[in-house]
Design a protein around this motif. Structure first.
Motif, PDB file in Angstrom:
ATOM      1  N   PRO A 174      21.255  -5.248   8.314  1.00 43.59           N
ATOM      2  CA  PRO A 174      20.044  -6.072   8.342  1.00 43.59           C
ATOM      3  C   PRO A 174      18.827  -5.266   7.923  1.00 43.59           C
ATOM      4  N   ARG A 175      17.908  -5.877   7.266  1.00 46.36           N
ATOM      5  CA  ARG A 175      16.712  -5.205   6.781  1.00 46.36           C
ATOM      6  C   ARG A 175      15.799  -4.860   7.958  1.00 46.36           C
ATOM      7  N   VAL A 176      15.354  -3.579   8.028  1.00 43.60           N
ATOM      8  CA  VAL A 176      14.489  -3.109   9.097  1.00 43.60           C
ATOM      9  C   VAL A 176      13.043  -3.191   8.634  1.00 43.60           C
ATOM     10  N   VAL A 177      12.226  -3.845   9.420  1.00 43.59           N
ATOM     11  CA  VAL A 177      10.821  -3.991   9.083  1.00 43.59           C
ATOM     12  C   VAL A 177      10.028  -2.958   9.896  1.00 43.59           C
ATOM     13  N   THR A 178       9.336  -2.068   9.201  1.00 43.93           N
ATOM     14  CA  THR A 178       8.540  -1.044   9.854  1.00 43.93           C
ATOM     15  C   THR A 178       7.160  -1.589  10.201  1.00 43.93           C
ATOM     16  N   VAL A 179       6.812  -1.485  11.504  1.00 44.92           N
ATOM     17  CA  VAL A 179       5.518  -1.975  11.954  1.00 44.92           C
ATOM     18  C   VAL A 179       4.504  -0.849  11.803  1.00 44.92           C
ATOM     19  N   SER A 180       3.448  -1.095  11.057  1.00 43.58           N
ATOM     20  CA  SER A 180       2.421  -0.091  10.829  1.00 43.58           C
ATOM     21  C   SER A 180       1.515   0.020  12.048  1.00 43.58           C
ATOM     22  N   ARG A 181       1.015   1.241  12.274  1.00 38.05           N
ATOM     23  CA  ARG A 181       0.050   1.453  13.335  1.00 38.05           C
ATOM     24  C   ARG A 181      -0.891   2.567  12.896  1.00 38.05           C
ATOM     25  N   PRO A 182      -2.042   2.718  13.562  1.00 45.19           N
ATOM     26  CA  PRO A 182      -3.012   3.724  13.124  1.00 45.19           C
ATOM     27  C   PRO A 182      -2.457   5.143  13.205  1.00 45.19           C
ATOM     28  N   GLN A 183      -2.920   5.957  12.276  1.00 48.41           N
ATOM     29  CA  GLN A 183      -2.601   7.377  12.335  1.00 48.41           C
ATOM     30  C   GLN A 183      -3.422   8.046  13.439  1.00 48.41           C
ATOM     31  N   PRO A 184      -2.938   9.164  13.974  1.00 46.41           N
ATOM     32  CA  PRO A 184      -3.727   9.870  14.989  1.00 46.41           C
ATOM     33  C   PRO A 184      -5.097  10.238  14.434  1.00 46.41           C
ATOM     34  N   PRO A 185      -6.154  10.045  15.193  1.00 48.19           N
ATOM     35  CA  PRO A 185      -7.499  10.323  14.673  1.00 48.19           C
ATOM     36  C   PRO A 185      -7.739  11.809  14.445  1.00 48.19           C
ATOM     37  N   ARG A 186      -8.601  12.091  13.489  1.00 50.50           N
ATOM     38  CA  ARG A 186      -9.091  13.452  13.268  1.00 50.50           C
ATOM     39  C   ARG A 186     -10.438  13.575  13.965  1.00 50.50           C
ATOM     40  N   VAL A 187     -10.617  14.690  14.673  1.00 45.12           N
ATOM     41  CA  VAL A 187     -11.826  14.886  15.473  1.00 45.12           C
ATOM     42  C   VAL A 187     -12.593  16.065  14.893  1.00 45.12           C
TER      43      VAL A 187
END
Length: 434
Positions: free
Chosen positions: A65-78
């Motif tokens: 079955p096709r896997v759908v990757t859920v996007s999320r924010p990258q860790p912030p740069r400080v």
């Protein structure tokens, strides 16, 4: 045909190839209407199966079955300082997410707390001297969050004077042979500083846990509080040239009346003759000794349990005491007309009249008094918990000036170019001009 009837009657499943081949053969050979009908039905099923499985009747390979990757924010740069002597700081946050404009992300953060709250992209903080933890994460419009980023921040005490880095946990200092000598308790070394160049010129290995230090009789002397020794260092070679066994756990040292005097946690004071490098007298007072000074024909010894004892410097006998001062008397000095004792937990400096051996006054500098020295006409007190040295008017007890030094200042000494204070948890010594 009989075989096919028997197999069908059993109700057992046949391999797909057998069903289809048998149906075609029975349809050609049998004249029975019932068998022809059954064979025709079976042939129809085979034809439908063939259309979905392939010409040879085999099933196609299974596809995952096709896997759908859920996007999320990258860790912030400080962006912002990790260490500063300023208490006002500015931090800027940036982050990204695939397929989303960075401006659509917002941030949650916390400083020295568990609960995160929404915070701006440009965060302005006001922090106290010490260590802090900033935690930040990015959040997208759907509420998906990034991995948490942790930033450790150190706010240093802004300092007056000149500081020189030495070994680990410098406790006490002494002046002699044009140099400042520093006992580094944490790494069992002795640092020698050229005070005109403000740099360490030699690091000398000591047995273990050096505590007190003094200079006299042409040599530097330091206690080894673990092994019950006092070590003599030749300033010409920076080498240990003698080890004097005093027993117990020696702490403070002072030179005066032609001898080295040693305070000991076993409740005694030892007198060392620098000519023979031997113990020539011992006075017992029964309490853990910390520091000492020579003045008014006596040796004044402080104790951990808040007292000061007076030892006759000629005979080595106990002359007076205990003089009650307050908890944990860490240091002592003499002025023109008084003895001054610094009480760490008592948060005060007591003035002792040498004529009566009584406390006749107190100064409360507003912190844990860990070191005290009388330099010229000026009384200086180091405050262990505040990173400060205060100049006090001896007559009025008024605080005249405050100097910012390193973390956890301890013992002080008067050098050729100023007063030097050891900063235990900064690993530095600071030169002041009070």
């Amino acid at each position: 045909m009989d075989a096919l009837r028997r197999l069908i009657a059993t109700g057992l499943p046949l391999p797909r190839g057998a069903h289809c081949a048998g149906a075609a053969a029975f349809k050609r050979r049998s004249g029975s209407l019932l068998v022809l009908a059954l064979a025709g039905l079976l042939a129809g099923l085979c034809a439908g199966a063939a259309a979905s499985t392939g010409r040879d009747g085999a099933f196609p390979e299974r596809t995952e079955p096709r896997v759908v990757t859920v996007s999320r924010p990258q860790p912030p740069r400080v962006f912002g300082p990790r260490s500063s002597s300023s208490t006002r700081l500015v931090y800027r946050f940036t982050a990204g997410e695939r397929g989303l404009a960075p401006s659509r992300l917002h941030f949650r953060c916390a400083v020295d707390a568990q609960s995160l709250h929404r915070c701006p992209r440009v965060l302005r903080l006001r922090l106290r001297v010490g260590r802090h933890l900033l935690r930040v994460q990015a959040v997208d419009p759907r509420g998906r969050v990034s991995r948490l980023v942790r930033i450790r921040i150190t706010i240093r005490q802004a300092q007056d004077g000149v500081s020189v880095r030495v070994g680990s946990q410098p406790i006490n200092t002494a002046y002699g042979a044009g140099s400042i000598w520093v006992a580094n308790y944490g790494d069992a070394t002795l640092s020698r500083i050229d005070e005109t160049a403000n740099r360490v010129t030699a690091t000398i290995r000591i047995g273990a846990a050096p505590y007190g230090i003094a200079f006299g009789a042409g040599a530097a002397w330091v206690t080894d509080s673990i092994n019950g020794l006092v070590l003599r260092i030749d300033p010409g070679s920076n080498a240990v040239v003698a080890r004097v066994a005093v027993g117990g756990s020696p702490t403070g040292l002072t030179f005066g009346e032609g001898a080295i005097w040693v305070a000991n946690r076993d409740g005694s004071v030892e007198r060392i003759d620098p000519g023979s490098n031997t113990v020539t007298a011992r006075a017992a007072f029964g309490r853990p000794g910390i520091a000492e000074v020579v003045g008014f024909g006596s040796v004044w010894v402080t104790t951990e349990d808040g007292a000061v004892f007076r030892i006759n410097s000629t005979t080595g006998a106990l002359a007076a005491g205990p003089v009650p001062v307050g908890g944990d008397v860490d240091d002592v000095t003499v002025g023109p007309d008084a003895v001054w004792a610094a009480s760490l937990t008592g948060r005060s400096v007591a003035r002792i009249d040498p004529a009566s051996n009584h406390v006749v006054g107190r100064v409360e500098p507003g912190g844990q008094a860990s070191g005290v020295i009388y330099a010229g006409d000026r009384l200086l007190v180091s405050l262990y918990d505040r990173g400060l040295v205060q100049r006090i008017d001896p007559a009025s007890g008024r605080i005249v000036k405050t100097f910012r030094v390193g973390f956890s200042p301890r013992g002080m000494s008067l050098g050729g170019t100023g007063v030097w204070v050891s900063n235990q948890h900064s690993g530095t010594v600071t030169r002041l001009h009070p």
